[in-house]
Design an enzyme around this catalytic site. Structure first.
Site, PDB file in Angstrom:
ATOM      1  N   LYS A   1      -8.692  -3.941   7.721  1.00  0.00           N
ATOM      2  CA  LYS A   1      -7.432  -4.660   7.951  1.00  0.00           C
ATOM      3  C   LYS A   1      -7.347  -5.869   7.010  1.00  0.00           C
ATOM      4  CE  LYS A   1      -7.235  -3.784  12.961  1.00  0.00           C
ATOM      5  NZ  LYS A   1      -7.274  -4.415  14.277  1.00  0.00           N
TER       6      LYS A   1
ATOM      7  N   GLU B   1       0.816  -2.191  12.387  1.00  0.00           N
ATOM      8  CA  GLU B   1       1.589  -0.953  12.489  1.00  0.00           C
ATOM      9  C   GLU B   1       2.592  -1.034  13.644  1.00  0.00           C
ATOM     10  OE1 GLU B   1      -1.696  -1.320  12.295  1.00  0.00           O
ATOM     11  OE2 GLU B   1      -2.701   0.439  11.467  1.00  0.00           O
TER      12      GLU B   1
HETATM   13  O1  F6P Z   1      -7.949  -1.346  15.381  1.00  0.00           O
HETATM   14  C1  F6P Z   1      -8.487  -0.826  16.556  1.00  0.00           C
HETATM   15  C2  F6P Z   1      -7.764  -1.341  17.739  1.00  0.00           C
HETATM   16  O2  F6P Z   1      -8.069  -2.669  17.906  1.00  0.00           O
HETATM   17  C3  F6P Z   1      -8.106  -0.552  19.002  1.00  0.00           C
HETATM   18  O3  F6P Z   1      -9.240  -0.985  19.629  1.00  0.00           O
HETATM   19  C4  F6P Z   1      -6.868  -0.722  19.817  1.00  0.00           C
HETATM   20  O4  F6P Z   1      -6.768   0.244  20.810  1.00  0.00           O
HETATM   21  C5  F6P Z   1      -5.795  -0.599  18.753  1.00  0.00           C
HETATM   22  O5  F6P Z   1      -6.366  -1.213  17.613  1.00  0.00           O
HETATM   23  C6  F6P Z   1      -4.461  -1.219  19.092  1.00  0.00           C
HETATM   24  O6  F6P Z   1      -4.573  -2.585  19.348  1.00  0.00           O
HETATM   25  P1  F6P Z   1      -3.418  -3.368  20.106  1.00  0.00           P
HETATM   26  O7  F6P Z   1      -3.280  -2.785  21.455  1.00  0.00           O
HETATM   27  O8  F6P Z   1      -3.868  -4.800  20.147  1.00  0.00           O
HETATM   28  O9  F6P Z   1      -2.156  -3.208  19.311  1.00  0.00           O
END
Ligand code: F6P
Length: 517
Positions: free
Chosen positions: A483, A203
């Site tokens: 995911k 995202e």
């Molecule tokens: O999918 C969960 C997660 O891994 C959280 O623990 C984390 O805060 C978020 O996604 C965002 O991850 P990143 O900072 O690596 O983009």
């Protein structure tokens, strides 16, 4: 477990005494069950507990090794066993020397913090200029989960102190969110601040590509070096993405995503309110850290928040936890606590991988008061399930009209009293059963110091629960499965003929049919 057996016997002995009766029997319980922590005051007197409950809960904490676990956390031991690393968020706001695997991590943290300071102040003072030479008036903060919830909450909470560029957030990959975030913004005066620990989150990368196209189409490719920066633990991926080294603000692998707002993930906060106030946030968190590390469990507020939560969850069987801030600027607090607690402690096996025989995290949800009173509080007062509630009340007025604050305070106090005492009536539909437990956290002011103390207390509450439940609060493998499936489904959404589960193939068919109408 002797301490748990003692708690169960105590629970049974208390079972026939309601909260209202506890108050009738002991008018002093307010003072006896309210404790200070870093300028906050936390009132547990509307929980279904007595002073003896706290003594027994503290004994449970000791029997489960909570004091040792706290020491391991602060001293940089490998508390995240499944990922073989410590969790060093407390070191980001402390000043003690800390060596991990022979490396002085405080030195590295101080270096990263200094770079953050210089950059945030340069943006705020107009020394770091846009590609057109203009001053940045806005920042677009891109990140999700822990790379967004904490900064978003802090910026909203401290809106009264914001004197820097206005920050807007984008988390969801839904393009509508991106469109809404940039509406009215001029790319020539907007700084894009990416936050991603892994620099691999789909995202965040999709939104960052859209932001890059938005900047480049208006200002040309060279503008990326002036308009896009990132806070990340994966500096190599940020470089491969095309960011110059000086635009990348690192933090260590040992900072968990949902514990990262104190690191360069907090850059949007520093840009919005300035580094001096950001440091006040760290100072408040540090004050709560010192309290958590050194005070006896019987009056250790973060530990008691966790122990009382264990009491509600495991002794009283309450599976729902409502977070109810009575401050509009804390509207994002429930979402922040929800990630912190549910992603940390939503586990069914122990840190050693054994299936647990007891319940762990309740469902955590909530919303801001008073609007919640006109929406879901009906369920809290008369629903067939019970929720344990945490109220957050700010003592000093927010906003300009103190008369509003009086009304707000009256409602906050009234709600916890109503949940506790309930109401009898000859008409069954009017009966509120009462005896519904709550804690009230009182902040003197909604400022950076006390917000830091509040958030660090929530972190340590979560750590305390994990120590009792025996889970590792620092991993989150459960989020990976969805995911992986999404990676398999995406080519099919784009039209490729790939193998899909029949249920997913069916659902995609329905979506396609409605999408072509
Ligand atoms: O999918 C969960 C997660 O891994 C959280 O623990 C984390 O805060 C978020 O996604 C965002 O991850 P990143 O900072 O690596 O983009």
């Amino acid at each position: 477990m002797p301490a748990w057996q003692a708690l169960v016997a105590h629970r049974d002995a208390l079972a026939s005494t309601s909260l209202a009766q506890m108050w009738e029997g002991d008018a002093e319980r307010g003072a006896a069950l309210t404790f200070p922590c870093a300028g906050l005051a936390v009132d547990f007197s509307k929980q279904r507990i007595t002073a003896e409950t706290l003594t027994l809960l503290a004994a449970l904490g000791r029997e489960c090794g909570l004091p040792e676990a706290v020491e391991h956390l602060f001293s940089g031991s490998e508390v995240n066993a499944s990922e073989h690393r410590p969790a060093l968020h407390t070191a980001l706001r402390g000043d003690e020397l800390l060596t991990v695997d022979g490396v002085d991590v405080r030195e590295e943290m101080a270096r990263n913090h200094e770079r953050m300071r210089i950059f945030a102040e340069a943006v705020r003072e107009g020394h770091w200029k846009s590609a057109t030479g203009a001053r940045f008036t806005h920042a677009l903060a891109i990140g999700i989960g822990g790379s967004s919830l904490g900064p978003r909450l802090a910026i909203e909470a401290l809106a009264g102190e914001a004197d820097g560029p206005e920050v807007r957030f984008v988390s969801n990959v839904d393009a509508a969110e991106f469109d809404d975030a940039i509406r009215g913004l001029d790319p020539a005066t907007t700084l894009v601040v990416m936050a991603s620990k892994t620099f691999a989150t789909q995202e965040t990368l999709a939104n960052s590509i859209s932001a890059r196209e938005w900047i480049v189409s208006a200002l040309g490719e060279a503008a990326v070096a002036k308009h896009m920066i990132a806070g990340t633990a994966n500096t190599r991926a940020a470089a491969e993405w095309g960011l110059p080294e000086c635009n990348v603000f690192p933090f260590g692998e040992w900072i968990g995503g949902r514990y990262s707002l104190w690191s360069s993930v907090g850059l949007p906060i520093a840009i919005a309110i300035g580094m001096a106030r950001f440091e006040q946030l760290l100072a408040g968190a540090h004050a709560a850290d010192l309290h958590f590390r050194s005070d006896p469990l019987e009056r250790n507020v973060p530990a008691l928040l966790g122990l009382v939560s264990v009491w509600n969850r495991n002794a009283l069987g309450i599976a729902s936890h409502a977070v109810l801030p009575y401050a509009s600027r804390l509207e994002s607090f429930p979402a922040y606590v929800q990630q912190l607690e549910m992603e940390s402690n939503g586990k069914r096996v122990s840190a050693l991988g054994e299936v647990l025989g007891h319940a762990t995290s309740p469902v955590v949800w909530g919303g801001v008061g008073t609007p919640g009173q006109h929406a879901f509080h009906q369920w809290l007062h008369q629903g067939s399930d019970v929720a344990a509630c945490d109220f957050v009340v700010v003592a000093q007025p927010m906003g300009t009209n103190a008369a509003h604050h009086e009304i707000l305070l009256a409602h906050a106090c009234a709600q916890s009293e109503a949940l506790m005492n309930g109401m009898d009536s000859p008409e069954p539909h009017r009966v509120c059963p009462g005896n519904r437990p709550s804690t009230t956290i009182v902040m003197p002011r909604l400022d950076a110091f006390h917000l830091g103390a509040l958030l660090a207390s929530c972190e340590h509450k979560t750590f305390t629960e994990a120590a009792i439940w025996g889970v590792n609060p620092f991993d989150q493998f459960g989020v990976e499965l969805g995911k992986k499936i999404a990676d398999r489904v995406l080519p099919a959404v784009r039209g490729a003929d790939v193998a899909l589960h029949p249920a997913t193939r069916h659902l995609l068919g329905v979506v396609r049919r409605l999408g072509s109408e």
